[in-house]
Design a protein around this motif. Structure first.
Motif, PDB file in Angstrom:
ATOM      1  N   MET B   1      15.128 -72.295 -23.691  1.00  0.00           N
ATOM      2  CA  MET B   1      13.669 -72.375 -23.502  1.00  0.00           C
ATOM      3  C   MET B   1      13.103 -73.391 -24.466  1.00  0.00           C
ATOM      4  SD  MET B   1      11.061 -71.380 -21.952  1.00  0.00           S
ATOM      5  CE  MET B   1       9.303 -71.556 -22.246  1.00  0.00           C
ATOM      6  N   TYR B  42      23.840 -70.866 -14.347  1.00  0.00           N
ATOM      7  CA  TYR B  42      23.363 -71.310 -15.668  1.00  0.00           C
ATOM      8  C   TYR B  42      22.081 -72.134 -15.528  1.00  0.00           C
ATOM      9  CZ  TYR B  42      23.180 -74.566 -19.624  1.00  0.00           C
ATOM     10  OH  TYR B  42      22.763 -75.333 -20.669  1.00  0.00           O
ATOM     11  N   ASN B  45      19.023 -70.247 -14.548  1.00  0.00           N
ATOM     12  CA  ASN B  45      18.425 -69.542 -15.691  1.00  0.00           C
ATOM     13  C   ASN B  45      17.517 -70.495 -16.467  1.00  0.00           C
ATOM     14  OD1 ASN B  45      19.927 -67.328 -14.992  1.00  0.00           O
ATOM     15  ND2 ASN B  45      21.250 -67.341 -16.780  1.00  0.00           N
ATOM     16  N   VAL B  46      18.023 -71.696 -16.697  1.00  0.00           N
ATOM     17  CA  VAL B  46      17.222 -72.690 -17.427  1.00  0.00           C
ATOM     18  C   VAL B  46      15.932 -72.974 -16.664  1.00  0.00           C
ATOM     19  CG1 VAL B  46      17.151 -75.110 -18.166  1.00  0.00           C
ATOM     20  CG2 VAL B  46      19.240 -73.759 -18.513  1.00  0.00           C
ATOM     21  N   ASN B  49      13.396 -69.991 -16.293  1.00  0.00           N
ATOM     22  CA  ASN B  49      12.772 -69.574 -17.546  1.00  0.00           C
ATOM     23  C   ASN B  49      11.861 -70.659 -18.127  1.00  0.00           C
ATOM     24  OD1 ASN B  49      13.557 -66.801 -18.195  1.00  0.00           O
ATOM     25  ND2 ASN B  49      15.620 -67.614 -17.948  1.00  0.00           N
ATOM     26  N   PRO B  59       9.141 -65.101 -17.701  1.00  0.00           N
ATOM     27  CA  PRO B  59      10.457 -65.120 -17.039  1.00  0.00           C
ATOM     28  C   PRO B  59      10.476 -64.235 -15.788  1.00  0.00           C
ATOM     29  CG  PRO B  59      10.492 -63.628 -18.894  1.00  0.00           C
ATOM     30  CD  PRO B  59       9.097 -64.198 -18.841  1.00  0.00           C
ATOM     31  N   MET B  64      19.141 -61.655 -14.440  1.00  0.00           N
ATOM     32  CA  MET B  64      19.679 -62.998 -14.500  1.00  0.00           C
ATOM     33  C   MET B  64      21.128 -62.871 -14.966  1.00  0.00           C
ATOM     34  SD  MET B  64      16.600 -65.399 -15.571  1.00  0.00           S
ATOM     35  CE  MET B  64      16.866 -66.201 -13.988  1.00  0.00           C
TER      36      MET B  64
END
Lengths: 728, 728
Positions: B1, B42, B45-46, B49, B59, B64
């Protein structure tokens, strides 16, 4: 993975952290919290990926799981006055009071007086999402609720869903009470230690630290340009064998000024052989000894000096292998093996009584769903994991933990049940490792009786834990399954001619083979009739024609079985011969395997490698357990030692004394042929002993429960003394 | 983040990376590889978020997942000559040639001539374990095998287990072909853009970028000490509403010298309102426009200027929402929503035809096992995920991907099947979100027919994919289940009086409610008899008494159903009225919801917030799909356009022309009332059209397949021209 490469600017010094005590966290004190099990899984990844073999990274061969990367934490508070609260968070996060998000990433908030809900939601891929909340009364602890999916959607009007199916569980925690040391910065403490002797060796030198040890080598007065080679040895032979030693560091040095430096990856060693090339020079080495700061609670001392030494070396061996987790051995794997750890749990209950390390290890072994293999890929190791949980409950009384981990018990058992063959038995399937023990020509073919015994015991454990977790239907199903299997085991494996359980069935027929494994477990699982027990003792345990056990790992159970049948005198001799045998060979810690028939450096070899054997293996430390449980004779009867029994057994010793820790304090025992002294800080116990004359007891009335067998009730805080006449 | 905090030393400039093309990787070229799906999970998620709401981190509320943290890669090579190979690895790793580990972390190795196995094992918690191997012939690509548990144990002699049950799968890959840009450094490219207008506003200014856009605001000539507030607006009203705008940045400035800086977190906006406090001053702003470099393959142009504008704005809307994944909207969620993405897939097949973004989005949505909730927690969204996979196969012919993801299809379907009620139907259970559509008073109670229809279609999809993945037993079971359910749907929901499927059943009885959802899906799923279809068209689709749809999301399907029944002329009017309506209100991209009955700024509100609505939502772009599929009329008949059909339908237009992309090139269509021109770069197609007189065809023979309906066979690489007389 911090792996060593020595260069001036990147040179990394070890942080000295002494801030971690070992107590469980109390409610009113703040500590770091996380989703339960997640720190354990994360940290075990860190720990288990520290293994190297001659400079190559050597990670585990099983699935490693990850923490949940997005976690919600919340708790409701009812405050008498508005409260200022500090927030420390590992990860990106938001903060909500009563569902209303605050701006940005606040470090201090004020919660108004009255009833309010404080929530934090944290995202972390690299590190475990974790929070530390410190107010006067608003603190983070394991009363907070947490989830990895809050399912808090809104409708088109902005209204939050009110029919959520979210499962909230209590947060995981330990003793991480320093807000400035988040979980990712956790390290075991270290303390400096000097070598006891250093001698020249070629262009360099070998330092001897006097005994097996573990930590970070510190290089003093390092200077010059070129290569510095560090060869580690649990034995001197290993350190000197530059081409065969198991661990080493190859460092590129470029230092114009003398400098002291610490090597970044810890190692196990007694001897360190330093050899430099080029213009590199090195004055000396010392080490930073790394250790788990567990308290020494249990103790044992007796009239036998050799036995006392065995106990002390066992405890040192065990302490070295008690780290972030209970690991197998400090030189090589440094992994969390379930079968090894199961024995560590039992030793722990008679020494450090450190509950958090047991729980961490159990979480780490199990990892996350889905189950794709047995624990450590080993069938038997899945079963030891179940057994470890019930033992944990029995010794600590921590019912909460059983409830927390019960869902993962269920999913592992579901995986196992799904692998039954048409006979309802377990046999090898692709991907399964049937381990049992390191032993030559040990057959793993067909339906091995030992595995069925462990399976049955695991089902019984499931039934017990299902009840603790409130799963009534599950308890009934597991109980039924276990009973069916137990009957089947005796129907299929008991052989009347051999008066023993046979080793296996192949193609539906008993094999001719009898081994010690199933038979000795049958004894302390109490699966045999009294007659069968005696038969097994004679035909298997005390029968030299049955293949001998050469690992302390299985000697643990073999000797336990004999102790359980009152053979303390025999076991004492065996202990002195086996563990004393290692001491006679100069052992400063106990080994992975010991076969007295071997000679000289053959003792160092294993896995086809001359120094492959671990000389400091947790499973080598079992005398701790045997002496506490079967000589001092202290055993819990109900969870957490609320009731317990003390049956001292000298086994030929003139006297012995020691302490057995419990959740509430120690049980102290002194026993000679004439006197027994007891004091206990917990529950209500029974002291049971044989006497050839009527004993004289202080502070209690004595009952003769059968001819020559006496009992007194032991109450907490009272000192008891019994004058008696020991029966040979 | 990465969240913005502006301070001189920490000030972070955006890396400009233009190195990513969008082609699939070919075999002989090296690219980064990973465990399939892991980069996707992956990166999602980046991506997901990155959402913020007025400066608070926001989020997702679903689970996740994480990549596998320990992954083994290997491939066998047969080399004519020894080969020097460079290794780039993200994570800690070891390298083995023929099972023999090399020392340390080598960056270059030499593989001898002959047959050899190269293995790398990589551990990475923060980043996806990934490798890039570059030799002359030894290169990393998707022919490598990978696993997350190799189960390579050894016995006491050191012998490796030879009966492993390990499942190896082909490595995942994309177009990351720069060894120095590992997966963790992946970023979409950016390009500078200027504001078109800036006007003073209070102490600061508002810049207008002329249309909806996305990227990083760049601050020019920033200086002074104090706070700088940046308020973003998709509308000017939003940017000016400092207390209600949805996104903002609050920056602490401390700069003694003028400096240009880029804000670290990208945003969606047309207007940017900059307000400073203290001594802060700012000369101007510009932006770095961030985009997915997808190729514009599909096209559409016609005699209707407004329709052309609709198409262009739809394509721009769609491109803005095509990023690392197909996301829902660029201002607010920036999440990977399955129902939204399903429409994006379809639009993509008629525009960019970018297969990797479809696959990434499908992997990301599904995550890892175990399944603990519906995708995005929404029941309907689980079903769209299945449908998306089969469509992907149909349009691309990529059978390999279906096989790769099939195990995760099975586990999701197992989860869903486990939630059937006693009638074999699905209804709300705790944790389920029944979405269907944003619509007032839309009942989600009981057994909703729409969900059963999607369930049935998903089972049919499972059957098709099971066959592709070689799961014969699965295919049979899913086929049977689907057939049973389809019969049941008509038994339970078809109402002869209403001539429609009713909306739901409650307590085992049909409700009185008829909605468009199940009825319109029933049409293009081809579940109705021809008579039922006509009845549904009349009684539901063209019936103003049935609640109207106000989201472009469900208008997509409504209009598709009408197109599927040949109502192109009606749909054209609807498109012009609905999407044209947004354009008339000044839209520069299409919205999340549009209700023509609303007035002024009411169009900007949603979720109870004045600017809650997304003005650039992927599902607003459906004309791309409708115009390509139902006007140009190009549809694959078999996977990857090996066979296809072209049925142009002017729907009242004088002429239209366009391209529809396929895996092997475009299908080009021109159509007026008098002439049709076709050229195609793929497979074998059929052009079908009505003509009131016998058509004159160049380069093909024409067949009259029924009265006035003609067909020609279209072969790849041939230009066809048809002179005909269009039938009104």
């Amino acid at each position: 993975m911090k792996y060593m490469r020595l260069n001036t600017p990147k040179f990394c010094l070890i942080l000295l952290l002494f801030c971690f005590g070992m107590q469980e966290v109390n409610a009113q004190k703040a500590s770091w919290i996380w989703y339960p099990g997640d720190f354990d899984i994360y940290m075990s990844n860190v720990m288990q990926n520290r293994r190297t073999e001659r400079g190559s990274f050597f990670p585990p061969f099983w699935k490693m799981d990850s923490h949940y990367v997005l976690v919600d934490f919340h708790k409701e508070f009812n405050l008498a006055a508005a409260e200022k609260v500090k927030l420390y968070v590992e990860g990106a996060y938001n903060v909500k009071i009563d569902g209303q998000a605050l701006f940005g990433f606040p470090k201090t908030i004020t919660i108004p007086a009255g009833k309010h809900k404080l929530s934090l939601k944290v995202y972390g891929q690299a590190n475990v999402p974790a929070i530390f909340v410190q107010g006067k009364t608003v603190v983070s602890d394991n009363t907070w609720l947490t989830t990895f999916e809050d399912k808090e959607w809104i409708d088109a009007s902005g209204k939050t869903s009110d029919k959520s199916g979210t499962t909230f569980v209590n947060a995981g925690t330990w003793n991480l009470t320093d807000p400035l040391t988040p979980p990712s910065k956790f390290k075991l403490p270290v303390t400096p230690m000097a070598a006891v002797k250093t001698e020249k060796n070629g262009a360099g030198f070998v330092s001897d630290f006097g005994k097996e040890t573990f930590g970070f080598v510190k290089l003093h007065g390092l200077r010059g340009k070129g290569k510095l080679m560090i060869y580690y040895g649990e034995s001197k032979e290993e350190a000197l064998s530059t081409d065969k030693c198991e661990t080493l560091d190859a460092l590129e040095i470029d230092l114009s000024m003398k400098k002291d430096s610490v090597i970044g990856l810890s190692k196990a060693f007694r001897y360190v052989n330093c050899q430099h090339e080029g213009s590199v020079s090195l004055d000396s080495i010392s080490m930073l000894y790394e250790y788990a700061p567990v308290a020494e609670k249990g103790s044992f001392k007796s009239s036998d000096v050799e036995l006392n030494k065995i106990y002390d070396v066992a405890k040192y061996t065990f302490q070295l292998n008690t780290r972030e987790f209970f690991i197998d051995g400090i030189k090589r794997d440094r992994w969390v093996w379930s079968g090894d750890a199961y024995q560590s749990y039992l030793m722990n209950y008679y020494s450090f009584f450190d509950a958090p390390t047991v729980k961490r290890t159990l979480w780490a072994q199990r990892g996350k769903d889905p189950v794709t293999a047995h624990i450590n890929t080993i069938m038997d190791y899945s079963f030891y994991w179940f057994l470890g949980i019930y033992d944990y409950y029995k010794f600590t009384g921590d019912e909460k933990f059983v409830s927390e981990i019960y869902p993962r018990m269920k999913s592992l058992m579901k995986y196992i049940n799904g692998r039954q063959n048409k006979n309802g038995l377990l046999e090898w399937m692709p991907g399964d490792w049937i381990f049992i023990d390191w032993a030559d020509k040990l057959s793993k073919e067909g339906e091995v009786s030992f595995e069925q015994l462990l399976y049955c015991r695991s089902l019984e454990t499931m039934a017990l834990c299902a009840n603790l977790a409130g799963d009534v239907a599950g308890a009934a199903a597991y109980t039924k399954h276990a009973a069916t299997l137990r009957t089947k085991i005796f129907d299929l494996y008991w052989n009347n001619d051999k008066q023993a359980l046979v080793h296996s069935r192949i193609d539906g027929r008993q094999t001719d083979n009898v081994t010690r494994y199933a038979n000795m477990f049958g004894i302390f699982f109490d699966y045999f009739t009294p007659a069968q027990k005696l038969a097994v003792k004679q035909h298997v345990l005390l029968n030299d024609n049955i293949n001998k056990i050469t690992t302390p790992y299985m000697r643990f159970y073999e000797l336990e079985a004999l102790c359980a049948m009152g053979e303390q005198a025999y076991v004492l001799k065996e202990m002195k011969s086996y563990w004393g045998g290692m001491l006679n060979l100069g052992a400063t810690s106990f080994w992975e395997e010991y076969n007295p028939a071997k000679k000289d450096t053959a003792h160092l070899a294993m896995y086809g490698r001359p120094f492959g054997k671990s000389l400091c293996h947790a499973w080598g430390a079992s005398p701790i357990y045997l002496l506490g449980k079967y000589y001092l004779g202290v055993k819990p009867l109900t969870a957490g030692y609320q009731t317990y029994i003390i049956e001292p057994s000298l086994g030929g010793l003139s006297w012995m004394e020691g302490k057995v820790p419990t959740p509430e304090g120690d049980i102290e025992v002194y026993c000679s042929n004439k006197e027994i002294k007891i004091s206990a800080a917990v529950g209500e116990g029974k002291l049971r002993f044989k006497s050839s004359s009527k004993p004289v007891v202080k502070n209690a009335t004595v009952t003769e429960i059968s001819k020559g067998l006496y009992e007194i009730v032991v109450k907490k805080g009272v000192d008891y003394s019994v004058k008696y006449a020991a029966v040979k």
